[in-house]
Design a protein around this motif. Structure first.
Motif, short mmCIF file in Angstrom:
data_model
loop_
_atom_site.label_atom_id
_atom_site.label_comp_id
_atom_site.label_asym_id
_atom_site.label_seq_id
_atom_site.Cartn_x
_atom_site.Cartn_y
_atom_site.Cartn_z
N ALA A 21 1.11 -1.45 -0.64
CA ALA A 21 -0.19 0.06 0.22
C ALA A 21 0.58 1.49 0.11
O ALA A 21 0.62 2.21 -0.72
N VAL A 22 1.80 1.45 0.76
CA VAL A 22 2.80 2.07 0.98
C VAL A 22 3.56 2.58 -0.45
O VAL A 22 3.47 3.27 -1.01
N THR A 23 4.08 1.99 -0.89
CA THR A 23 4.83 1.24 -2.00
C THR A 23 4.18 1.94 -3.11
O THR A 23 4.63 3.22 -3.47
N GLN A 24 3.02 1.87 -3.20
CA GLN A 24 2.37 2.59 -4.41
C GLN A 24 1.60 3.17 -4.23
O GLN A 24 1.61 4.61 -5.39
N ALA A 25 1.78 4.33 -2.70
CA ALA A 25 1.22 5.99 -2.77
C ALA A 25 2.31 6.17 -3.25
O ALA A 25 2.53 7.44 -3.49
N VAL A 26 3.56 6.11 -3.05
CA VAL A 26 4.80 6.30 -2.70
C VAL A 26 5.27 7.18 -4.14
O VAL A 26 5.92 7.97 -4.43
N GLU A 27 5.32 5.54 -5.40
CA GLU A 27 5.33 5.97 -6.35
C GLU A 27 4.45 6.57 -7.13
O GLU A 27 4.65 7.85 -7.83
N ALA A 28 3.37 7.48 -6.71
CA ALA A 28 2.43 8.59 -7.59
C ALA A 28 2.76 9.86 -6.26
O ALA A 28 2.00 10.87 -7.29
N LEU A 29 4.18 10.11 -5.79
CA LEU A 29 4.53 11.39 -5.17
C LEU A 29 4.93 12.05 -5.93
O LEU A 29 5.69 11.38 -6.91
N PRO A 30 4.80 12.84 -5.93
CA PRO A 30 5.75 13.93 -6.65
C PRO A 30 7.65 13.91 -6.29
O PRO A 30 7.69 13.69 -4.93
N ASP A 31 8.24 14.00 -7.23
CA ASP A 31 9.59 13.92 -6.04
C ASP A 31 10.07 14.67 -4.77
O ASP A 31 9.94 15.47 -5.06
N ALA A 32 10.61 13.86 -3.81
CA ALA A 32 10.70 14.63 -2.84
C ALA A 32 9.62 14.63 -1.90
O ALA A 32 10.25 15.70 -1.19
N GLY A 33 8.58 14.71 -2.54
CA GLY A 33 6.69 14.48 -2.04
C GLY A 33 7.64 13.67 -0.42
O GLY A 33 8.00 13.17 -0.04
N THR A 34 6.09 14.42 0.25
CA THR A 34 5.62 14.12 1.84
C THR A 34 4.95 12.99 2.10
O THR A 34 3.43 13.67 1.03
N LEU A 35 4.42 11.91 2.18
CA LEU A 35 3.13 11.39 2.03
C LEU A 35 2.94 10.86 4.05
O LEU A 35 3.77 10.72 4.30
N VAL A 36 2.04 11.24 4.10
CA VAL A 36 1.47 11.12 5.40
C VAL A 36 0.66 9.36 5.23
O VAL A 36 -0.74 9.86 4.59
N VAL A 37 1.18 8.37 6.55
CA VAL A 37 0.54 7.33 6.56
C VAL A 37 0.59 6.93 7.77
O VAL A 37 0.57 7.67 8.70
N VAL A 38 -1.53 6.49 7.54
CA VAL A 38 -2.52 6.47 9.54
C VAL A 38 -2.52 5.59 9.14
O VAL A 38 -3.55 4.90 8.75
#
Length: 194
Positions: A116-133
């Motif tokens: 789940a997290v890998t898929q979300a990270v791959e969709a981020l812009p470069d050096a983007g920040t993902l908050v996972v709850v």
């Protein structure tokens, strides 16, 4: 404190939980996240929605971030589990893999959470920040797998307090654990892999 295994039981936040989520959201909003991803269980969605309200971001949910399915242990206190399943409980306390009847192994939790997290990270812009709850047990398995800890050492990460967080960042050899069980904003760490 009851020390009750909630597992995937879908319960709402208490008033205390709402207050904790609001405090955490105010701090995490300062990180200017690019995306927010949460477990689809109500308590995680409600926690994440406090950050959504401050950032205006859309919330994505993924059942892969649910807490460990604890099978026959779900809803029981530690004392009840120890009385009903003494051998399994003792093995679990020693850090051995335990399925808990028809429940999940920690490695299975890690598999679904990392996906789940890998898929979300791959969709981020470069050096983007993902908050996972997510939930304490699932997060411990996720972090352990992502930073490459051997499975029998995941317990060394300890429990994650309610509405506290961990910070992972890319390093020269994969993901690095920068902060763990934090309740304040992370400070830059100078080291050999900055």
């Amino acid at each position: 404190m009851e020390r009750r295994f909630q597992g995937q039981t879908d319960i709402p936040l208490t008033d205390t939980g709402v207050a904790q989520a609001r405090r955490a959201a105010r701090l995490l909003a300062a990180l200017r996240p690019d995306a927010i991803l949460a477990s689809d269980l109500t308590r995680a969605v409600d926690t994440a929605n406090e950050l959504v309200a401050l950032t205006g971001l859309e919330l994505a949910t993924d059942k892969g971030l649910r807490e460990t399915y604890a099978g026959q242990w779900q809803g029981l206190t530690n004392a009840e589990i120890e009385a009903r399943f003494p051998a399994q409980f003792a093995a679990w306390r020693r850090g051995e893999p335990v399925r808990r009847g028809d429940g999940e192994l920690e490695t299975e939790v890690a598999d679904r959470a990392v996906a789940a997290v890998t898929q979300a990270v791959e969709a981020l812009p470069d050096a983007g920040t993902l908050v996972v709850v997510s939930h304490g047990g699932a997060i411990r398995c996720l972090i352990g797998r992502m930073i490459g800890l051997p499975e029998d050492n995941w317990g060394s990460l300890g429990a994650l307090s309610n509405c506290c967080w961990s910070v992972l960042g890319p390093g020269a050899r994969g993901w690095r654990l920068l902060e763990h069980n934090a309740g304040t904003l992370p400070e830059p760490v100078l080291g050999d892999e900055v």
